[in-house]
Structures are given as structure tokens and as C-alpha cells.
Design a protein around this motif. Structure first.
Motif, short mmCIF file in Angstrom:
data_model
loop_
_atom_site.label_atom_id
_atom_site.label_comp_id
_atom_site.label_asym_id
_atom_site.label_seq_id
_atom_site.Cartn_x
_atom_site.Cartn_y
_atom_site.Cartn_z
N UNK A 1 0.82 -1.22 0.00
CA UNK A 1 0.00 0.00 0.00
C UNK A 1 0.85 1.26 0.00
N UNK A 2 1.93 1.25 0.74
CA UNK A 2 2.81 2.42 0.74
C UNK A 2 3.49 2.60 -0.62
N UNK A 3 3.85 1.50 -1.25
CA UNK A 3 4.46 1.56 -2.59
C UNK A 3 3.46 2.16 -3.58
N UNK A 4 2.20 1.75 -3.48
CA UNK A 4 1.16 2.33 -4.34
C UNK A 4 0.99 3.82 -4.05
N UNK A 5 1.10 4.20 -2.80
CA UNK A 5 0.97 5.61 -2.43
C UNK A 5 2.07 6.45 -3.06
N UNK A 6 3.30 5.92 -3.07
CA UNK A 6 4.41 6.64 -3.70
C UNK A 6 4.06 6.92 -5.16
N UNK A 7 3.57 5.90 -5.85
CA UNK A 7 3.21 6.05 -7.27
C UNK A 7 2.10 7.07 -7.46
N UNK A 8 1.13 7.05 -6.58
CA UNK A 8 0.01 8.00 -6.69
C UNK A 8 0.47 9.44 -6.47
N UNK A 9 1.36 9.66 -5.51
CA UNK A 9 1.87 11.02 -5.27
C UNK A 9 2.66 11.49 -6.48
N UNK A 10 3.42 10.58 -7.09
CA UNK A 10 4.15 10.94 -8.32
C UNK A 10 3.16 11.33 -9.42
N UNK A 11 2.06 10.59 -9.50
CA UNK A 11 1.05 10.89 -10.53
C UNK A 11 0.39 12.25 -10.28
N UNK A 12 0.31 12.65 -9.03
CA UNK A 12 -0.25 13.98 -8.72
C UNK A 12 0.56 15.07 -9.42
#
Length: 185
Positions: free
Chosen positions: A102-113
């Protein structure tokens, strides 16, 4: 000896402005001292970017979660564990594996922001990052709950809970910095 922001920046070869930004941002977290100590070493790459600060906090927390997973996995190999300890360790490993994911997915989502085209896309990715990070925090707490009963008292419980408390603090701080990034948008 207390390290001031100016002396820290000079010693580390980083800009005082970047270190001040991290220190000020960490004040809005639940564990500001933990936040600053875990992120100040990345001041050169963070500079004054709320997005890079959130990304870095998440990346540091992913590393911490991976380390916690390895630590707890090694405990499962100990001889003489009680049946309940073995089960709590297995459950915890599963929870921490989910936390890493879940934290790895969060990193990706913040990058997508940062790459979002428009407000709707930004908020879609931001909401995902907030949800994944919040879920990761819940997983850490759930792992700790497995060791909550008095029958579990002992070295295994103390070792696991200490790691989980630190992981929870890092995750909580990362969530606060993600939320601060969202407010800047």
C-alpha cells in the motif's frame, strides 16, 4: 549538543532554506522529531517541494516497512515459540506485506499527482494516496493488536511492538505530509 537548523545545513552541505522547509513541514506532523530526523538527510533532493517531501516520506516509510517485515519474518524461525506467538507473527507478516504494498502504491500515486492534467486528475491520485497510506497505518496497528493480550508478554511482543510503533509513526507522518501537499494544490 543540539543541532540547529543552520549548523545542520552547514554540516550536511545542504541549503538552510531546504532544511528549514523540512523542519517547518514536520511541525504539522504527529511526530515532528521523528519526521525531521528521517527526512532532513534528503534536503538536497526535497528542496522546498511539498510533493517531493511527501514522496520522500513515503519512500522512507516503505523502506522501514520492508525492514520491519524482514525482522518479523526472522522471528518466526525462533525455537520454542508459543503457538499464539507463531500465529501472531504470521498474521503480522501478512499485515506488514500489505503495508509495503500500500505504501508503494501511495508513492506512485503522489508521483502521478505531479503529472496530473487538471484538478480532477490531481484529486483522483491524491485521494488514492491518502487512502493507501491510511490503510497502511491500519495494517500496522492490526499487526500490533495481535500481540496485545497479556499472554503474549515477553521479548517477542516487545520487539515486534517497538518496530511497529516506529513504522506507525513514520506512516502517520507521511500521511500528514501528503495531506499538507494536498492543501497546497
Amino acid at each position: 549538543m543540539e543541532l540547529t537548523t543552520a549548523s545542520y545545513a552547514a554540516a550536511a552541505g545542504t541549503s538552510k532554506r531546504a532544511v528549514n522547509f523540512i523542519q517547518a513541514s514536520c511541525k504539522s506532523t504527529t511526530y515532528p522529531t521523528v519526521c525531521f530526523s528521517s527526512l532532513s538527510g534528503y534536503a538536497n533532493s526535497i528542496q522546498t517541494s511539498p510533493q517531493r517531501l511527501a514522496e520522500t516520506a513515503l519512500t522512507v516509510t516503505v523502506s522501514q516497512a520492508q525492514s520491519t517485515k524482514v525482522f518479523v519474518s526472522r522471528l518466526a524461525r525462533f525455537k520454542g515459540l508459543k503457538k499464539r506467538e507463531v500465529q501472531a507473527i504470521r498474521d503480522c507478516i501478512e499485515e506488514i506485506s500489505d503495508t509495503v504494498d500500500r505504501l508503494t502504491k501511495s508513492v506512485q500515486e503522489v508521483k502521478m499527482c505531479g503529472r496530473a492534467k487538471g484538478r480532477d486528475q490531481f484529486w483522483f491520485h491524491m485521494s488514492n494516496a491518502q487512502t493507501w497510506t491510511s490503510a497502511a497505518l491500519t495494517n500496522a496497528i492490526t499487526c500490533s493488536d495481535g500481540f496485545a493480550r497479556r499472554i503474549m508478554d515477553g521479548r517477542i511482543k516487545n520487539s515486534v511492538r517497538a518496530r511497529i510503533v516506529n513504522l506507525g509513526r513514520g506512516t502517520s507522518n507521511a500521511l500528514a505530509l501528503i495531506n499538507a501537499f494536498a492543501k497546497k494544490y
